[in-house]
Write a protein that holds these residues in place. Structure first.
Motif, PDB file in Angstrom:
ATOM      1  N   VAL A  66       0.835  -1.201   0.000  1.00 52.00           N
ATOM      2  CA  VAL A  66       0.000   0.000   0.000  1.00 52.00           C
ATOM      3  C   VAL A  66       0.867   1.248   0.000  1.00 52.00           C
ATOM      4  CG1 VAL A  66      -1.627   1.352   1.377  1.00 52.00           C
ATOM      5  CG2 VAL A  66      -1.995  -1.104   1.059  1.00 52.00           C
ATOM      6  N   LEU A  67       1.900   1.243   0.822  1.00 52.66           N
ATOM      7  CA  LEU A  67       2.812   2.386   0.865  1.00 52.66           C
ATOM      8  C   LEU A  67       3.488   2.590  -0.488  1.00 52.66           C
ATOM      9  CD1 LEU A  67       4.441   1.876   4.390  1.00 52.66           C
ATOM     10  CD2 LEU A  67       2.659   3.507   3.748  1.00 52.66           C
ATOM     11  N   PRO A 101       1.768   9.062   5.510  1.00 55.34           N
ATOM     12  CA  PRO A 101       2.471   9.003   4.224  1.00 55.34           C
ATOM     13  C   PRO A 101       1.673   9.561   3.057  1.00 55.34           C
ATOM     14  CG  PRO A 101       1.639   6.843   4.808  1.00 55.34           C
ATOM     15  CD  PRO A 101       1.382   7.728   5.996  1.00 55.34           C
ATOM     16  N   LEU A 102       0.374   9.755   3.230  1.00 54.70           N
ATOM     17  CA  LEU A 102      -0.443  10.288   2.144  1.00 54.70           C
ATOM     18  C   LEU A 102      -0.638  11.791   2.270  1.00 54.70           C
ATOM     19  CD1 LEU A 102      -2.133   9.795  -0.367  1.00 54.70           C
ATOM     20  CD2 LEU A 102      -4.086   9.276   1.117  1.00 54.70           C
ATOM     21  N   LEU A 103      -1.152  12.243   3.402  1.00 55.03           N
ATOM     22  CA  LEU A 103      -1.434  13.668   3.584  1.00 55.03           C
ATOM     23  C   LEU A 103      -0.201  14.460   4.000  1.00 55.03           C
ATOM     24  CD1 LEU A 103      -4.912  13.581   5.377  1.00 55.03           C
ATOM     25  CD2 LEU A 103      -4.395  13.634   2.930  1.00 55.03           C
ATOM     26  N   MET A 115      -2.403   2.787  10.030  1.00 52.89           N
ATOM     27  CA  MET A 115      -2.956   2.704   8.686  1.00 52.89           C
ATOM     28  C   MET A 115      -2.806   4.036   7.943  1.00 52.89           C
ATOM     29  SD  MET A 115      -4.151  -0.299   7.892  1.00 52.89           S
ATOM     30  CE  MET A 115      -2.551  -0.773   8.545  1.00 52.89           C
ATOM     31  N   VAL A 116      -2.779   3.950   6.613  1.00 50.32           N
ATOM     32  CA  VAL A 116      -2.750   5.157   5.800  1.00 50.32           C
ATOM     33  C   VAL A 116      -4.143   5.791   5.803  1.00 50.32           C
ATOM     34  CG1 VAL A 116      -0.925   4.246   4.333  1.00 50.32           C
ATOM     35  CG2 VAL A 116      -3.311   3.948   3.650  1.00 50.32           C
ATOM     36  N   HIS A 117      -4.195   7.046   5.447  1.00 50.87           N
ATOM     37  CA  HIS A 117      -5.449   7.774   5.320  1.00 50.87           C
ATOM     38  C   HIS A 117      -6.367   7.056   4.327  1.00 50.87           C
ATOM     39  CE1 HIS A 117      -8.098  11.241   5.125  1.00 50.87           C
ATOM     40  NE2 HIS A 117      -7.895  11.363   3.819  1.00 50.87           N
ATOM     41  N   VAL A 118      -7.594   6.759   4.753  1.00 50.43           N
ATOM     42  CA  VAL A 118      -8.588   6.036   3.938  1.00 50.43           C
ATOM     43  C   VAL A 118      -7.995   4.714   3.421  1.00 50.43           C
ATOM     44  CG1 VAL A 118     -10.348   6.230   2.140  1.00 50.43           C
ATOM     45  CG2 VAL A 118      -9.513   8.291   3.241  1.00 50.43           C
TER      46      VAL A 118
END
Length: 348
Positions: free
Chosen positions: A47-48, A235-237, A318-321
């Motif tokens: 996912v990352l 890692p996303l936002l 967990m990552v965002h969404v």
């Protein structure tokens, strides 16, 4: 000249205090919400990697070209997935029906996608809407609301309101009253979801039976601690919005007002800032490592204090969404199991 400059500065300060009057919500940060036990699964590494690919899609591009690259990349998230649902375009209101085999179409879910109000679409979120149709035994309508900057923020809000009103009386096969209604959304769409609940209450419409918000924004003032404290762990936002931490908040508020043409303190843009009483059963899911964690915590704390039945369930690392990475990510499947259990306990 100096006194003129001082006068201008004073005027700006006064205008900021008047236009952006903030209720201090820091007392809500003392609530202790449990986080699920465990650590991210091995699949989280993949996912990352996909998130890094998303960041690379706009590298070297600026402005509209960068935005269009992001939109294209997001629309590709559902490619290659084996989805059982029927996907049926709806021209008016604009959106997409998602219908799993054998579901009861009198049961409906309005799904409002995320993407910072500027990206995302029904196509980009098919992994989520397909799973929602299955677990809710319902026809899902993914509204294709108008995005910024081509349209105003309020255009998108109105599209969501109109879609909900229409769904009360219409199913995928034509006019048919709904028997069970759920509103759900993620990130920016999660914020639209929560704002829509209050609008329905205040305008005397039949209220949704339940709502689900995945990592919702809730508050554009960026005053929650995790908006800054979790930049390095999101890692996303973090890479996209982390730079805002270096900008004074009043400057961000003015910029938000200019871009959205709505004050960041308005409940329309920041549902947390409104009346949270008499709302339907609502499930919020968030990650303890994301920047929007405390936005979810504050909303849950205030809504609970005002008597609304709100549940907040938090996953570690967990990552965002992360739910959009079903079925690759086991934690996404866990999240949908959690949503299914929640919806099963809601009585129409």
């Amino acid at each position: 000249m100096l006194w003129i400059l001082l006068a201008i500065v004073a005027l700006i300060i006064v205008a900021t205090l008047v236009l952006f009057r903030l209720e201090d919500l820091s007392h809500l940060d003392s609530h202790d919400y449990p986080v699920r036990d465990g650590h991210p699964s091995e699949a989280n590494k993949k996912v990352l990697g996909r998130i890094r690919e998303m960041g690379e899609s706009g590298r070297g591009l600026r402005g509209r070209a960068r935005l269009m690259a992001l939109r294209k990349h997001m629309d590709g998230l559902s490619e290659g997935l084996e989805l059982e649902s029927e996907f049926r375009h709806c021209p008016e209101p604009r959106g997409e029906w998602v219908i799993a085999p054998g579901v009861d179409t009198a049961r409906r879910v309005l799904y409002i996608h995320g993407g910072a109000w500027a990206a995302g679409s029904p196509r980009s979120h098919r992994a989520i809407t397909d799973r929602f149709s299955h677990i809710a035994n319902a026809a899902v309508f993914a509204v294709d609301y108008r995005l910024m900057p081509e349209h105003r923020y309020m255009d998108g809000v109105r599209d969501c309101r109109r879609a909900y009103s229409w769904l009360l009386e219409n199913g995928p096969d034509g006019p048919e009253k709904s028997e069970f209604m759920v509103i759900a959304g993620d990130s920016a769409g999660g914020s639209h979801t929560l704002g829509l609940l209050a609008w329905i209450r205040d305008n005397g419409l039949k209220q949704a039976d339940a709502a689900v918000a995945l990592s919702p924004s809730t508050d554009l003032t960026l005053t929650a601690p995790s908006n800054r404290n979790n930049i390095s762990t999101d890692p996303l936002l973090g890479p996209v919005f982390g730079g805002l931490a270096k900008i004074p908040l009043p400057v961000i508020w003015w910029a938000t007002w200019a871009a959205f043409r709505v004050s960041p303190t308005s409940p329309v843009a920041s549902p947390l800032r409104g009346d949270l009483s008499h709302l339907p059963p609502t499930l919020i899911q968030a990650s303890d490592s994301e920047m929007l964690l405390d936005n979810a915590r504050r909303y849950a704390g205030k809504a609970t204090a005002q008597g609304s039945p709100i549940q907040l369930h938090t996953w570690p690392g967990m990552v965002h969404v992360w739910q959009i990475f079903t079925p690759l990510l086991p934690e996404a499947e866990d999240a949908f199991d959690d949503i299914g259990t929640f919806l099963a306990g809601v009585k129409p």
